[in-house]
Motif scaffolding. Sequence first.
Motif: not given
Length: 482
Positions: A254-255, A332-333, A414, A251, A117, A335-336, A113
């Motif tokens: 990235t997931c 991930i969520y 998420r 996001f 970003v 940090t982004m 993440g």
Amino acid sequence: MSTQAADAGPAPGSGGSSGGSKRRGVWTQLWFWVVVGITAGVVVGLLAPDFASDLKFLPDIFIQLIKMITAPVIFCTVIVGIASIGSLAAAGGIAARALAYFLLMTLVALGLGLLVVNIVKPGAGFPPIPPDPSTLAEAQADIAEGGSEGGAIGFIQDTLLPESFFGPFVENEILRVLVLAILVAAATSMLAPSLRKRVVGGIDLIAKVIFGMIRLIMFLAPLAAFGGIAYTVGALGGESLGNLAALMVTFWGTCLIFVVVVLGGVSAYSGFNIFKLIRMIKDEILIIVGTSSSETVLPRLLAKLESAGASRSTVSMVLPTGYSFNLDGTCIYLTMAALFIAQAGGQDLPWGVQIGLVALMLLTSKGAAGVSGAGLVTLAASLQAFGGDFYTTESIAIGIAIIAGIDRIMSEGRALTNVIGNTVAVMVISGWNGDRDDERFQAALDDPELVRDAIEQETHGGEDETDDTPADRTPATAGASA
């Protein structure tokens, strides 16, 4: 290969007579009606947004019913899983491998993440638009809730350790229920073998009744999906998402990278295909799409993964623990979203500061609930704890308020990533422990029908049960052939 299949009935594809392996019409399957509900929700949300905005009560009711039985399910399955091993040392070995795996995946998710970003910079050039007053008020409430965290000692006292035996069940505090279950399982393991069998058998019977309740509640899943999607489309619309489209796309992308590349690589190393695994749990994935909550599918996954060949001991320990300690999508969520807020405020955080933020989130990401909106509170708690010149109280409030408008969309990403990550974790760790029935697992991957409705199989397959200690299967599938 584990010997559990010999005790649990014929393996999938072996020609057993169980009705669970028979093909059924598509209109009789849960995933079909969930898709119908999602499609209808999109149509209603677009054509009647005012009416659709009032349908949030449907997924709320469904989540409330699921939460009602989630704590008892975890309590029973963890006790049966650990106590049936009969060795605390063996149970401790499973827990140690699980925690090591969780830590590694958390670091990878946070790092990915952070990297993406910084490359995409979705918050750069964000216009300084004042947030809606009501949304700002909600953001300030999230900060107040997140700011109540008291560090490691506060986490242990206020989140981990129970204050009473029944309190965690009343408040639905899953992490505390897990601690209670481990203590009860440890005490049960120290009993004489004959007495331990009686205790485990009794708890197993209670669990079967609870899983029967789950099967009844799941009939409401299509309605919950309909209401959840209709509310999302009607309340948010397209225009309100315009300025944040870059963050959403980044996001979700990235997931996707994490699932396909990272989890796909881990799965391949462990001997199975990530896409086949996703197909096997597609019913649960569709339910999450409609409800934005991974908690709604936890009971079903406990049954399905055991039916697919993972040992009861691994499933009952790894999956519930992973819901608090292995939240890849949430990492991930975090940090982004944190760096998006900084970028939107015109801040350029040095790499040293970013690494420090990631180190903090390594702790704050643990224990987050598997329900919609929990990530927003965790984000507020992380930024509040980090503080400094980069994240003042005002900047946090404004940033959270901006992101709150799309949190519903983000929460689905998420939840989906978290569930796929924990599903992979169960099967990988079961393989490490040497108690995964690979023949059964590969058959389930090739034909998901074999494990699609493990809970229904239990309600119809319990007539062959004996009075002995249950085989190494979850309560949902003991005695039923897949």
